[in-house]
Design a protein around this motif. Structure first.
Motif, PDB file in Angstrom:
ATOM      1  N   LEU A  74     -45.745  73.158  17.212  1.00 36.98           N
ATOM      2  CA  LEU A  74     -45.630  71.797  16.698  1.00 36.98           C
ATOM      3  C   LEU A  74     -45.744  70.782  17.831  1.00 36.98           C
ATOM      4  O   LEU A  74     -46.465  69.788  17.715  1.00 36.98           O
ATOM      5  N   ALA A  75     -45.059  71.021  18.940  1.00 34.93           N
ATOM      6  CA  ALA A  75     -45.131  70.105  20.084  1.00 34.93           C
ATOM      7  C   ALA A  75     -46.567  69.997  20.595  1.00 34.93           C
ATOM      8  O   ALA A  75     -47.071  68.891  20.830  1.00 34.93           O
ATOM      9  N   GLN A  76     -47.241  71.119  20.742  1.00 35.20           N
ATOM     10  CA  GLN A  76     -48.621  71.111  21.235  1.00 35.20           C
ATOM     11  C   GLN A  76     -49.547  70.365  20.281  1.00 35.20           C
ATOM     12  O   GLN A  76     -50.375  69.547  20.699  1.00 35.20           O
ATOM     13  N   GLU A  77     -49.409  70.646  18.996  1.00 35.74           N
ATOM     14  CA  GLU A  77     -50.306  70.056  18.003  1.00 35.74           C
ATOM     15  C   GLU A  77     -50.030  68.567  17.777  1.00 35.74           C
ATOM     16  O   GLU A  77     -50.960  67.798  17.539  1.00 35.74           O
ATOM     17  N   LEU A  78     -48.764  68.153  17.846  1.00 35.66           N
ATOM     18  CA  LEU A  78     -48.467  66.720  17.716  1.00 35.66           C
ATOM     19  C   LEU A  78     -49.084  65.949  18.872  1.00 35.66           C
ATOM     20  O   LEU A  78     -49.664  64.880  18.681  1.00 35.66           O
ATOM     21  N   HIS A  79     -48.949  66.495  20.067  1.00 33.25           N
ATOM     22  CA  HIS A  79     -49.549  65.849  21.236  1.00 33.25           C
ATOM     23  C   HIS A  79     -51.067  65.729  21.054  1.00 33.25           C
ATOM     24  O   HIS A  79     -51.641  64.653  21.260  1.00 33.25           O
ATOM     25  N   GLY A  90     -44.097  61.401  19.607  1.00 38.38           N
ATOM     26  CA  GLY A  90     -44.723  60.491  18.664  1.00 38.38           C
ATOM     27  C   GLY A  90     -44.263  60.548  17.230  1.00 38.38           C
ATOM     28  O   GLY A  90     -44.739  59.779  16.401  1.00 38.38           O
ATOM     29  N   ALA A  91     -43.350  61.446  16.881  1.00 39.09           N
ATOM     30  CA  ALA A  91     -42.880  61.501  15.493  1.00 39.09           C
ATOM     31  C   ALA A  91     -42.127  60.214  15.171  1.00 39.09           C
ATOM     32  O   ALA A  91     -41.178  59.848  15.856  1.00 39.09           O
ATOM     33  N   GLN A  92     -42.579  59.522  14.149  1.00 40.61           N
ATOM     34  CA  GLN A  92     -41.947  58.266  13.753  1.00 40.61           C
ATOM     35  C   GLN A  92     -41.063  58.472  12.533  1.00 40.61           C
ATOM     36  O   GLN A  92     -39.927  58.022  12.492  1.00 40.61           O
ATOM     37  N   SER A  93     -41.591  59.149  11.518  1.00 39.93           N
ATOM     38  CA  SER A  93     -40.836  59.435  10.306  1.00 39.93           C
ATOM     39  C   SER A  93     -41.531  60.580   9.577  1.00 39.93           C
ATOM     40  O   SER A  93     -42.641  60.961   9.926  1.00 39.93           O
ATOM     41  N   PHE A  94     -40.853  61.114   8.568  1.00 37.32           N
ATOM     42  CA  PHE A  94     -41.461  62.188   7.786  1.00 37.32           C
ATOM     43  C   PHE A  94     -40.879  62.186   6.387  1.00 37.32           C
ATOM     44  O   PHE A  94     -39.814  61.618   6.142  1.00 37.32           O
ATOM     45  N   GLU A  95     -41.609  62.823   5.474  1.00 41.32           N
ATOM     46  CA  GLU A  95     -41.089  63.041   4.125  1.00 41.32           C
ATOM     47  C   GLU A  95     -41.551  64.407   3.641  1.00 41.32           C
ATOM     48  O   GLU A  95     -42.608  64.901   4.029  1.00 41.32           O
ATOM     49  N   VAL A  96     -40.732  65.015   2.809  1.00 36.69           N
ATOM     50  CA  VAL A  96     -41.018  66.340   2.266  1.00 36.69           C
ATOM     51  C   VAL A  96     -42.077  66.209   1.179  1.00 36.69           C
ATOM     52  O   VAL A  96     -42.046  65.288   0.371  1.00 36.69           O
ATOM     53  N   THR A  97     -43.020  67.142   1.160  1.00 37.65           N
ATOM     54  CA  THR A  97     -44.086  67.144   0.170  1.00 37.65           C
ATOM     55  C   THR A  97     -44.396  68.584  -0.223  1.00 37.65           C
ATOM     56  O   THR A  97     -43.758  69.510   0.262  1.00 37.65           O
ATOM     57  N   ALA A  98     -45.365  68.779  -1.067  1.00 34.94           N
ATOM     58  CA  ALA A  98     -45.833  70.110  -1.488  1.00 34.94           C
ATOM     59  C   ALA A  98     -44.685  70.990  -1.984  1.00 34.94           C
ATOM     60  O   ALA A  98     -44.541  72.133  -1.575  1.00 34.94           O
ATOM     61  N   LYS A  99     -43.867  70.426  -2.857  1.00 37.01           N
ATOM     62  CA  LYS A  99     -42.735  71.160  -3.441  1.00 37.01           C
ATOM     63  C   LYS A  99     -41.809  71.737  -2.373  1.00 37.01           C
ATOM     64  O   LYS A  99     -41.247  72.810  -2.528  1.00 37.01           O
ATOM     65  N   GLY A 100     -41.682  71.039  -1.260  1.00 35.87           N
ATOM     66  CA  GLY A 100     -40.773  71.457  -0.204  1.00 35.87           C
ATOM     67  C   GLY A 100     -41.403  72.323   0.858  1.00 35.87           C
ATOM     68  O   GLY A 100     -40.749  72.677   1.825  1.00 35.87           O
ATOM     69  N   GLY A 101     -42.673  72.651   0.732  1.00 37.84           N
ATOM     70  CA  GLY A 101     -43.318  73.544   1.686  1.00 37.84           C
ATOM     71  C   GLY A 101     -44.016  72.865   2.844  1.00 37.84           C
ATOM     72  O   GLY A 101     -44.559  73.528   3.714  1.00 37.84           O
ATOM     73  N   ALA A 102     -43.993  71.528   2.862  1.00 39.75           N
ATOM     74  CA  ALA A 102     -44.677  70.808   3.938  1.00 39.75           C
ATOM     75  C   ALA A 102     -43.987  69.466   4.177  1.00 39.75           C
ATOM     76  O   ALA A 102     -43.213  68.987   3.350  1.00 39.75           O
ATOM     77  N   ALA A 108     -53.776  69.095   9.754  1.00 31.97           N
ATOM     78  CA  ALA A 108     -52.687  69.937   9.256  1.00 31.97           C
ATOM     79  C   ALA A 108     -52.253  70.876  10.372  1.00 31.97           C
ATOM     80  O   ALA A 108     -53.080  71.398  11.123  1.00 31.97           O
ATOM     81  N   ILE A 109     -50.953  71.064  10.479  1.00 27.62           N
ATOM     82  CA  ILE A 109     -50.371  71.982  11.453  1.00 27.62           C
ATOM     83  C   ILE A 109     -49.664  73.061  10.645  1.00 27.62           C
ATOM     84  O   ILE A 109     -48.648  72.797  10.006  1.00 27.62           O
TER      85      ILE A 109
END
Length: 91
Positions: A22-27, A71-83, A7-8
């Protein structure tokens, strides 16, 4: 998504700070071999304008050239919009 994914937490950071972290943690997550991460943005009601700011900037960054390069390929909203659940490309 597997429960052991990293988790970031960007909640409470200014957008410039959040995108840098975010850049540091994704790497780091990709180096460790993670296939996905949970990016916690919060729902945005804690700012002076009482409207979401961070999630939109994070989403735009994930779709940007830099986000894709890290490395971000795709994403989806979760946690009622908070993540966001972010799937990472294999190295």
């Amino acid at each position: 998504m597997d429960e052991d994914f990293p988790a970031i937490d960007l909640h409470g950071l200014r957008p410039d700070q959040a995108l840098r972290r975010l850049a540091q943690e994704l790497h780091a997550a990709r180096v460790r071999g993670a296939r996905s991460v949970l990016v916690i943005c919060g729902r945005g009601w804690g700012n002076l304008e009482q409207r979401p700011v961070l999630r939109g900037k994070v989403e735009a960054w994930l779709l940007s050239e830099e986000g894709r390069r890290l490395g971000a390929q795709s994403f989806e909203v979760t946690a009622k919009g908070g993540a966001l659940e972010v799937r990472l490309r294999e190295r």
